[in-house]
Design a protein around this motif. Structure first.
Motif, PDB file in Angstrom:
ATOM      1  N   LEU A  19      49.927  78.710 -75.768  1.00  0.00           N
ATOM      2  CA  LEU A  19      51.162  78.094 -75.415  1.00  0.00           C
ATOM      3  C   LEU A  19      52.042  78.867 -74.554  1.00  0.00           C
ATOM      4  CD1 LEU A  19      53.427  76.216 -76.395  1.00  0.00           C
ATOM      5  CD2 LEU A  19      54.022  77.765 -78.157  1.00  0.00           C
ATOM      6  N   PHE A  20      51.878  80.241 -74.453  1.00  0.00           N
ATOM      7  CA  PHE A  20      52.546  81.092 -73.766  1.00  0.00           C
ATOM      8  C   PHE A  20      52.392  80.791 -72.153  1.00  0.00           C
ATOM      9  CE2 PHE A  20      52.466  84.933 -70.874  1.00  0.00           C
ATOM     10  CZ  PHE A  20      53.713  85.266 -70.922  1.00  0.00           C
ATOM     11  N   PHE A  21      50.878  80.552 -71.802  1.00  0.00           N
ATOM     12  CA  PHE A  21      50.531  80.431 -70.562  1.00  0.00           C
ATOM     13  C   PHE A  21      50.916  78.842 -70.261  1.00  0.00           C
ATOM     14  CE2 PHE A  21      47.734  84.181 -71.181  1.00  0.00           C
ATOM     15  CZ  PHE A  21      48.334  84.892 -69.938  1.00  0.00           C
ATOM     16  N   VAL A  22      50.847  78.049 -71.195  1.00  0.00           N
ATOM     17  CA  VAL A  22      51.295  76.503 -70.631  1.00  0.00           C
ATOM     18  C   VAL A  22      52.741  76.658 -70.200  1.00  0.00           C
ATOM     19  CG1 VAL A  22      51.579  74.351 -71.713  1.00  0.00           C
ATOM     20  CG2 VAL A  22      49.532  75.395 -72.045  1.00  0.00           C
ATOM     21  N   LEU A  23      53.434  77.230 -70.989  1.00  0.00           N
ATOM     22  CA  LEU A  23      54.742  77.396 -70.731  1.00  0.00           C
ATOM     23  C   LEU A  23      55.264  78.138 -69.445  1.00  0.00           C
ATOM     24  CD1 LEU A  23      56.602  78.137 -74.354  1.00  0.00           C
ATOM     25  CD2 LEU A  23      56.723  76.050 -73.113  1.00  0.00           C
ATOM     26  N   TRP A  24      54.533  79.230 -69.049  1.00  0.00           N
ATOM     27  CA  TRP A  24      54.411  79.982 -67.826  1.00  0.00           C
ATOM     28  C   TRP A  24      54.109  78.776 -66.742  1.00  0.00           C
ATOM     29  CZ3 TRP A  24      54.190  85.504 -67.006  1.00  0.00           C
ATOM     30  CH2 TRP A  24      53.863  85.785 -65.688  1.00  0.00           C
ATOM     31  N   ASP A  25      53.104  78.237 -66.943  1.00  0.00           N
ATOM     32  CA  ASP A  25      52.801  76.881 -66.085  1.00  0.00           C
ATOM     33  C   ASP A  25      53.802  76.119 -65.688  1.00  0.00           C
ATOM     34  OD1 ASP A  25      50.478  78.392 -65.385  1.00  0.00           O
ATOM     35  OD2 ASP A  25      48.981  76.386 -65.967  1.00  0.00           O
ATOM     36  N   ILE A  26      54.579  75.348 -66.810  1.00  0.00           N
ATOM     37  CA  ILE A  26      55.383  74.754 -66.799  1.00  0.00           C
ATOM     38  C   ILE A  26      56.641  75.083 -65.951  1.00  0.00           C
ATOM     39  CG2 ILE A  26      57.313  73.318 -68.087  1.00  0.00           C
ATOM     40  CD1 ILE A  26      54.955  72.922 -70.445  1.00  0.00           C
ATOM     41  N   ALA A  27      56.884  76.214 -66.366  1.00  0.00           N
ATOM     42  CA  ALA A  27      58.090  77.126 -65.503  1.00  0.00           C
ATOM     43  C   ALA A  27      57.743  77.205 -64.035  1.00  0.00           C
ATOM     44  CB  ALA A  27      58.393  78.336 -66.132  1.00  0.00           C
ATOM     45  N   GLY A  28      56.378  77.509 -63.904  1.00  0.00           N
ATOM     46  CA  GLY A  28      56.169  77.673 -62.448  1.00  0.00           C
ATOM     47  C   GLY A  28      56.234  76.509 -61.825  1.00  0.00           C
ATOM     48  N   ILE A  29      55.908  75.155 -62.349  1.00  0.00           N
ATOM     49  CA  ILE A  29      55.764  74.057 -61.846  1.00  0.00           C
ATOM     50  C   ILE A  29      57.266  73.525 -61.636  1.00  0.00           C
ATOM     51  CG2 ILE A  29      55.247  71.322 -62.442  1.00  0.00           C
ATOM     52  CD1 ILE A  29      52.722  72.518 -63.719  1.00  0.00           C
ATOM     53  N   ALA A  30      58.263  73.736 -62.351  1.00  0.00           N
ATOM     54  CA  ALA A  30      59.595  73.207 -62.380  1.00  0.00           C
ATOM     55  C   ALA A  30      60.281  74.087 -61.004  1.00  0.00           C
ATOM     56  CB  ALA A  30      60.292  73.486 -63.871  1.00  0.00           C
ATOM     57  N   LEU A  31      59.806  75.344 -60.871  1.00  0.00           N
ATOM     58  CA  LEU A  31      60.633  76.206 -59.748  1.00  0.00           C
ATOM     59  C   LEU A  31      59.881  75.856 -58.532  1.00  0.00           C
ATOM     60  CD1 LEU A  31      60.762  79.513 -61.864  1.00  0.00           C
ATOM     61  CD2 LEU A  31      62.635  77.803 -60.931  1.00  0.00           C
ATOM     62  N   GLY A  32      58.611  75.007 -58.160  1.00  0.00           N
ATOM     63  CA  GLY A  32      57.906  74.497 -57.078  1.00  0.00           C
ATOM     64  C   GLY A  32      57.066  75.694 -56.936  1.00  0.00           C
ATOM     65  N   ILE A  33      56.662  76.607 -57.503  1.00  0.00           N
ATOM     66  CA  ILE A  33      55.720  77.627 -57.307  1.00  0.00           C
ATOM     67  C   ILE A  33      54.284  77.244 -57.303  1.00  0.00           C
ATOM     68  CG2 ILE A  33      54.931  80.198 -57.939  1.00  0.00           C
ATOM     69  CD1 ILE A  33      57.857  80.441 -58.947  1.00  0.00           C
ATOM     70  N   PHE A  34      54.082  76.490 -58.662  1.00  0.00           N
ATOM     71  CA  PHE A  34      52.831  75.883 -58.797  1.00  0.00           C
ATOM     72  C   PHE A  34      52.550  74.601 -58.387  1.00  0.00           C
ATOM     73  CE2 PHE A  34      52.578  78.999 -62.655  1.00  0.00           C
ATOM     74  CZ  PHE A  34      52.362  80.052 -61.857  1.00  0.00           C
ATOM     75  N   LEU A  35      51.554  74.024 -57.584  1.00  0.00           N
ATOM     76  CA  LEU A  35      51.639  72.694 -57.164  1.00  0.00           C
ATOM     77  C   LEU A  35      50.147  72.498 -57.192  1.00  0.00           C
ATOM     78  CD1 LEU A  35      53.406  72.885 -53.617  1.00  0.00           C
ATOM     79  CD2 LEU A  35      54.062  72.118 -56.030  1.00  0.00           C
ATOM     80  N   ARG A  36      49.731  71.136 -57.534  1.00  0.00           N
ATOM     81  CA  ARG A  36      48.322  70.769 -57.893  1.00  0.00           C
ATOM     82  C   ARG A  36      47.660  70.600 -56.588  1.00  0.00           C
ATOM     83  NH1 ARG A  36      46.461  65.408 -58.229  1.00  0.00           N
ATOM     84  NH2 ARG A  36      44.619  65.358 -58.945  1.00  0.00           N
ATOM     85  N   GLY A  37      46.725  71.207 -56.234  1.00  0.00           N
ATOM     86  CA  GLY A  37      45.768  70.892 -54.864  1.00  0.00           C
ATOM     87  C   GLY A  37      44.948  69.794 -55.162  1.00  0.00           C
ATOM     88  N   GLN A  38      44.670  68.920 -54.214  1.00  0.00           N
ATOM     89  CA  GLN A  38      43.415  67.787 -54.244  1.00  0.00           C
ATOM     90  C   GLN A  38      42.260  68.727 -54.008  1.00  0.00           C
ATOM     91  OE1 GLN A  38      44.486  65.538 -55.790  1.00  0.00           O
ATOM     92  NE2 GLN A  38      45.527  64.006 -54.483  1.00  0.00           N
ATOM     93  N   ASN A  39      41.167  68.176 -54.657  1.00  0.00           N
ATOM     94  CA  ASN A  39      39.958  68.645 -54.700  1.00  0.00           C
ATOM     95  C   ASN A  39      39.108  67.486 -55.035  1.00  0.00           C
ATOM     96  OD1 ASN A  39      39.297  69.359 -57.472  1.00  0.00           O
ATOM     97  ND2 ASN A  39      40.776  70.762 -56.981  1.00  0.00           N
TER      98      ASN A  39
END
Length: 107
Positions: free
Chosen positions: A43-63
């Protein structure tokens, strides 16, 4: 759509289960506590990812090795499986290291 990455993650997770079972490190030692620790860590890491996505830090790359299935924007299903694996691996390594250090301690 490919299942390669997800299959590799699930195979790695399966290997961790075998190690855990063989040496009674995490789930086979204290199942309730292990489930709680794994759930909270994930849960901690999911929330971390959600925060990163919301801030535009984490993006999904196509592969070409991922399923393409998303749990949310820029949050592929493989990410959740990876986070579970990461937390499980961490706890198995922690308990294994703890056991090794205890065994090496002079009597």
């Amino acid at each position: 759509m490919s299942l390669l990455y997800l299959a590799l993650l699930l195979a790695s997770l399966g290997c961790m289960v075998v190690l855990d079972r063989r040496f009674t490190l995490f789930f086979w030692s204290e199942p309730r506590r292990a489930a709680l620790v794994l759930a909270l860590g994930t849960l901690f890491f999911v929330l971390w990812d959600i925060a990163g996505i919301a801030l535009g830090i984490f993006l999904r790359g196509q592969n070409e090795i991922s399923t393409g299935l998303l749990l949310g924007p820029h949050f592929p299903v493989e990410e959740l499986v990876f986070l579970v694996f990461l937390c499980y691996l961490s706890m198995v390594l922690f308990r294994g290291t703890q056991r090794l250090l205890t065994a090496r301690r002079p009597a």
